[in-house]
Write an enzyme that holds these catalytic residues in place. Structure first.
Site, PDB file in Angstrom:
ATOM      1  N   ASP A 283      24.150  12.059  25.829  1.00 18.36           N
ATOM      2  CA  ASP A 283      23.711  12.303  24.450  1.00 18.36           C
ATOM      3  C   ASP A 283      22.366  11.646  24.156  1.00 18.36           C
ATOM      4  O   ASP A 283      21.710  11.988  23.179  1.00 18.36           O
ATOM      5  CB  ASP A 283      24.778  11.787  23.467  1.00 18.36           C
ATOM      6  CG  ASP A 283      25.999  12.696  23.471  1.00 18.36           C
ATOM      7  OD1 ASP A 283      25.797  13.927  23.573  1.00 18.36           O
ATOM      8  OD2 ASP A 283      27.136  12.190  23.414  1.00 18.36           O
TER       9      ASP A 283
ATOM     10  N   ASN B  93      27.532   9.608  33.354  1.00 21.11           N
ATOM     11  CA  ASN B  93      28.987   9.583  33.100  1.00 21.11           C
ATOM     12  C   ASN B  93      29.705  10.086  34.348  1.00 21.11           C
ATOM     13  O   ASN B  93      29.060  10.569  35.274  1.00 21.11           O
ATOM     14  CB  ASN B  93      29.314  10.441  31.873  1.00 21.11           C
ATOM     15  CG  ASN B  93      28.916  11.888  32.095  1.00 21.11           C
ATOM     16  OD1 ASN B  93      29.482  12.576  32.929  1.00 21.11           O
ATOM     17  ND2 ASN B  93      27.894  12.344  31.387  1.00 21.11           N
TER      18      ASN B  93
ATOM     19  N   LYS C  21      28.669  24.086  16.371  1.00 21.71           N
ATOM     20  CA  LYS C  21      27.846  24.718  17.407  1.00 21.71           C
ATOM     21  C   LYS C  21      27.983  26.246  17.393  1.00 21.71           C
ATOM     22  O   LYS C  21      27.523  26.919  18.316  1.00 21.71           O
ATOM     23  CB  LYS C  21      28.212  24.141  18.785  1.00 21.71           C
ATOM     24  CG  LYS C  21      28.057  22.605  18.817  1.00 21.71           C
ATOM     25  CD  LYS C  21      28.201  22.002  20.189  1.00 21.71           C
ATOM     26  CE  LYS C  21      28.308  20.486  20.111  1.00 21.71           C
ATOM     27  NZ  LYS C  21      27.616  19.787  21.178  1.00 21.71           N
TER      28      LYS C  21
ATOM     29  N   PHE D 139      32.941  23.134  25.820  1.00 22.16           N
ATOM     30  CA  PHE D 139      34.039  22.232  26.146  1.00 22.16           C
ATOM     31  C   PHE D 139      33.946  21.049  25.190  1.00 22.16           C
ATOM     32  O   PHE D 139      32.861  20.733  24.697  1.00 22.16           O
ATOM     33  CB  PHE D 139      33.912  21.718  27.592  1.00 22.16           C
ATOM     34  CG  PHE D 139      34.685  22.542  28.582  1.00 22.16           C
ATOM     35  CD1 PHE D 139      34.308  23.842  28.856  1.00 22.16           C
ATOM     36  CD2 PHE D 139      35.787  22.013  29.246  1.00 22.16           C
ATOM     37  CE1 PHE D 139      35.021  24.614  29.769  1.00 22.16           C
ATOM     38  CE2 PHE D 139      36.511  22.756  30.160  1.00 22.16           C
ATOM     39  CZ  PHE D 139      36.130  24.063  30.421  1.00 22.16           C
TER      40      PHE D 139
ATOM     41  N   LYS E  24      33.487  20.774  16.496  1.00 24.29           N
ATOM     42  CA  LYS E  24      32.430  21.205  17.442  1.00 24.29           C
ATOM     43  C   LYS E  24      32.327  22.729  17.475  1.00 24.29           C
ATOM     44  O   LYS E  24      31.232  23.280  17.575  1.00 24.29           O
ATOM     45  CB  LYS E  24      32.707  20.649  18.847  1.00 24.29           C
ATOM     46  CG  LYS E  24      32.370  19.173  18.921  1.00 24.29           C
ATOM     47  CD  LYS E  24      32.669  18.533  20.269  1.00 24.29           C
ATOM     48  CE  LYS E  24      32.319  17.049  20.212  1.00 24.29           C
ATOM     49  NZ  LYS E  24      32.876  16.252  21.277  1.00 24.29           N
TER      50      LYS E  24
ATOM     51  N   LYS F 117      10.282  -0.243  39.199  1.00 29.54           N
ATOM     52  CA  LYS F 117      11.560  -0.937  38.989  1.00 29.54           C
ATOM     53  C   LYS F 117      11.366  -2.115  38.035  1.00 29.54           C
ATOM     54  O   LYS F 117      10.448  -2.930  38.229  1.00 29.54           O
ATOM     55  CB  LYS F 117      12.080  -1.445  40.341  1.00 29.54           C
ATOM     56  CG  LYS F 117      13.417  -2.140  40.220  1.00 29.54           C
ATOM     57  CD  LYS F 117      13.877  -2.699  41.548  1.00 29.54           C
ATOM     58  CE  LYS F 117      15.119  -3.551  41.330  1.00 29.54           C
ATOM     59  NZ  LYS F 117      15.461  -4.332  42.502  1.00 29.54           N
TER      60      LYS F 117
HETATM   61  O1  PMT Z   1      33.094  17.589  35.822  1.00 30.17           O
HETATM   62  P1  PMT Z   1      34.550  17.186  35.982  1.00 30.17           P
HETATM   63  O2  PMT Z   1      34.716  15.865  36.683  1.00 30.17           O
HETATM   64  O3  PMT Z   1      35.364  18.304  36.579  1.00 30.17           O
HETATM   65  O4  PMT Z   1      35.123  16.934  34.511  1.00 30.17           O
HETATM   66  C1  PMT Z   1      35.252  17.995  33.616  1.00 30.17           C
HETATM   67  C2  PMT Z   1      34.832  17.586  32.201  1.00 30.17           C
HETATM   68  C3  PMT Z   1      35.773  16.528  31.678  1.00 30.17           C
HETATM   69  C4  PMT Z   1      33.382  17.055  32.198  1.00 30.17           C
HETATM   70  C5  PMT Z   1      34.901  18.906  31.349  1.00 30.17           C
HETATM   71  O5  PMT Z   1      36.216  19.376  31.346  1.00 30.17           O
HETATM   72  C6  PMT Z   1      34.445  18.652  29.913  1.00 30.17           C
HETATM   73  O6  PMT Z   1      35.192  18.201  29.052  1.00 30.17           O
HETATM   74  N1  PMT Z   1      33.146  18.951  29.625  1.00 30.17           N
HETATM   75  C7  PMT Z   1      32.472  18.651  28.356  1.00 30.17           C
HETATM   76  C8  PMT Z   1      31.956  17.249  28.394  1.00 30.17           C
HETATM   77  C9  PMT Z   1      31.246  16.825  27.109  1.00 30.17           C
HETATM   78  O7  PMT Z   1      30.190  16.266  27.190  1.00 30.17           O
HETATM   79  O8  PMT Z   1      31.838  17.136  26.000  1.00 30.17           O
HETATM   80  P2  PMT Z   1      31.294  16.793  24.515  1.00 30.17           P
HETATM   81  O9  PMT Z   1      32.514  16.849  23.658  1.00 30.17           O
HETATM   82  O10 PMT Z   1      30.511  15.539  24.527  1.00 30.17           O
HETATM   83  O11 PMT Z   1      30.316  17.987  24.198  1.00 30.17           O
HETATM   84  C10 PMT Z   1      30.743  19.172  23.543  1.00 30.17           C
HETATM   85  C11 PMT Z   1      30.009  20.373  24.104  1.00 30.17           C
HETATM   86  O12 PMT Z   1      28.613  20.294  23.793  1.00 30.17           O
HETATM   87  C12 PMT Z   1      30.104  20.518  25.613  1.00 30.17           C
HETATM   88  O13 PMT Z   1      30.251  21.888  25.910  1.00 30.17           O
HETATM   89  C13 PMT Z   1      28.771  20.012  26.099  1.00 30.17           C
HETATM   90  O14 PMT Z   1      28.381  20.660  27.324  1.00 30.17           O
HETATM   91  C14 PMT Z   1      27.845  20.398  24.956  1.00 30.17           C
HETATM   92  N2  PMT Z   1      26.687  19.503  24.817  1.00 30.17           N
HETATM   93  C15 PMT Z   1      26.858  18.166  24.606  1.00 30.17           C
HETATM   94  C16 PMT Z   1      25.782  17.351  24.462  1.00 30.17           C
HETATM   95  C17 PMT Z   1      24.477  17.919  24.523  1.00 30.17           C
HETATM   96  N3  PMT Z   1      23.412  17.168  24.400  1.00 30.17           N
HETATM   97  N4  PMT Z   1      24.343  19.250  24.707  1.00 30.17           N
HETATM   98  C18 PMT Z   1      25.409  20.048  24.840  1.00 30.17           C
HETATM   99  O15 PMT Z   1      25.270  21.270  25.029  1.00 30.17           O
END
Ligand code: PMT
Length: 409
Positions: A289, A220, A352, A334, A348, A299
């Site tokens: 995810d 991403n 979590k 986040f 979330k 390849k």
């Molecule tokens: O990196 P930049 O370009 O500065 O951009 C910043 C950002 C947009 C990436 C950042 O501000 C942000 O939003 N980060 C969270 C991205 C995310 O994957 O969010 P989510 O809503 O999908 O996940 C929720 C939370 O679970 C996040 O804290 C994530 O780190 C965590 N997570 C998600 C999936 C996973 N398998 N394990 C996790 O721990």
């Protein structure tokens, strides 16, 4: 307010411009206020004023060179930056402002600015037309958003013959401005902020890559900027920071322990390892995810038919760590959302078991992924909410850590 400059160790940076001569008087007036002044001249400044003048006035060695062996052995530039209570750059030329706004560090002054944790005050001075140029104004906005304190040039007749805004402010006005800013509680906090002193902070940042074959992967657009800004700011506030970074193109923040990883699985391992010693975990990473069920060692060749593959879910790092959470630990996630922003964020927060969720609307191009700026809403486990400014990620990081500091009380 009058003695806020007393005993302050000030680095006075002088860049190239006709107004550089006014910096001589500035040294004396700062000393009159009880400050200790160490002058740093850029190469361009030395076309207008000499190190000898400033040495005589300040009664301290004048620094001009990034790679001076004598200066390094007597007072390394890192030490100079560490010991300063503030950096004042007067005059700040358009060229220097452009360099600072891009984070360049190719001479002593720009390096000190990047190294220091002290507040930085800028007094720009230049030709009126230069000052009015959108590119200069854009650089000024960038620097303001990063926390630089900037005094506007004064209007009047300029050395170049033009009339208008561009003059270095009168020395007495610069002194009053410094005094006013230093008396302001926000600047005081900036100077002595140790709100996370002794805390061990773990931050993950950037994307992960889930490889399909040796050259193709699922990922991403995360750049890691938000996470790196938080790491820098937490370190500045006295925390011991470990930063687990996915594949990003960013310099390591100084003083921060960085662990580079590629996949979600690697990131989980690195975070799990550091978590037991952590007081605060901030999960900014955009973790894929899913990963490919089958990863090809070679390849995969193109064939003229539909390509199908199976994806399996990746571990949820935050969820895994929330199960190991001890009472003293705080967990901050986040949420990157494009719709029902707060509703999904609250889900979330609960799913979590977080202390705080920080949500950004990533459908907006000017914030979130791969942008210099962000705006977030913080929602804590007691239901309190706060929206940050729409600002550079450095500023947003500072507002986030202000909020997080409250979670420990
Ligand atoms: O990196 P930049 O370009 O500065 O951009 C910043 C950002 C947009 C990436 C950042 O501000 C942000 O939003 N980060 C969270 C991205 C995310 O994957 O969010 P989510 O809503 O999908 O996940 C929720 C939370 O679970 C996040 O804290 C994530 O780190 C965590 N997570 C998600 C999936 C996973 N398998 N394990 C996790 O721990």
């Amino acid at each position: 307010m009058s003695n806020v400059l007393k005993d302050k160790k000030i680095i006075l940076g002088v860049s190239g411009g006709i107004a550089a001569y006014k910096a001589c008087d500035l040294v004396r007036r700062l000393q009159d206020e009880g400050a200790e002044v160490h002058v740093v001249l850029t190469a361009a400044a030395q076309q207008f004023v000499t190190p000898m003048t400033f040495q005589a006035l300040s009664q301290n060695a004048v620094h001009t060179d990034l790679f001076s062996l004598t200066e390094e052995s007597q007072m390394g530039h890192i030490q100079l930056a560490d010991e300063a209570d503030l950096i004042l750059i007067a005059p700040a030329s358009a060229d220097l402002i452009a360099k600072l706004s891009t984070g360049m560090a190719n001479d002593l002054l720009t390096t000190l600015v990047l190294v220091t944790q002290a507040p930085i005050f800028l007094a720009p001075a230049m030709n009126v037309n230069m000052w009015a140029k959108p590119v200069v104004q854009k650089n000024i906005v960038t620097l303001k958003e990063r926390g630089f304190l900037i005094i506007d040039p004064e209007e009047g007749s300029l050395a170049c013959g033009w009339e208008g805004a561009g003059r270095l402010p009168e020395v007495k006005n610069m002194i009053s401005w410094l005094q006013e800013k230093l008396s302001d509680s926000k600047s005081q906090k900036f100077m002595h902020d140790s709100s996370l002193k002794g805390k061990k902070v773990l931050i993950n940042a950037g994307p992960t890559r889930e490889f399909y074959d040796p050259i193709r992967f699922l990922s991403n657009p995360s750049t890691g900027k938000m996470g790196f800004a938080l790491a820098r700011e937490a370190q500045r506030r006295g925390a011991q920071v470990t930063l687990v970074a996915g594949p990003v193109d960013l310099e390591s923040p100084s003083g921060v322990k960085r662990i580079d990883v590629v996949s979600a699985q690697d990131m989980l391992k690195a975070c799990e390892k550091a978590f037991a010693q952590t007081d605060l975990f901030i999960a900014t990473a955009a973790i894929a995810d899913y990963h490919f069920k089958k990863v090809h060692a070679q390849k995969v060749k193109k064939e003229n038919k539909k390509l199908q593959f199976e994806l399996e879910p990746n571990p949820d790092i935050l969820k895994a760590l929330s199960k190991k959470k001890k009472k003293h630990q705080r967990l901050v996630g986040f949420a990157a959302e494009t719709q029902k922003i707060k509703e999904y964020a609250k889900q979330k927060l609960q799913e979590k078991s977080l202390d705080l969720i920080i949500v950004n609307d990533v459908s907006k191009k000017e914030i979130g992924f791969a942008s210099e700026r962000n705006q977030v809403t913080m929602i804590d486990s007691h239901g309190h909410q706060k929206q940050s400014s729409l600002a550079h990620k450095d500023q947003v990081a500072s507002e986030i850590l202000d909020y997080i500091s409250g979670l420990f009380n």
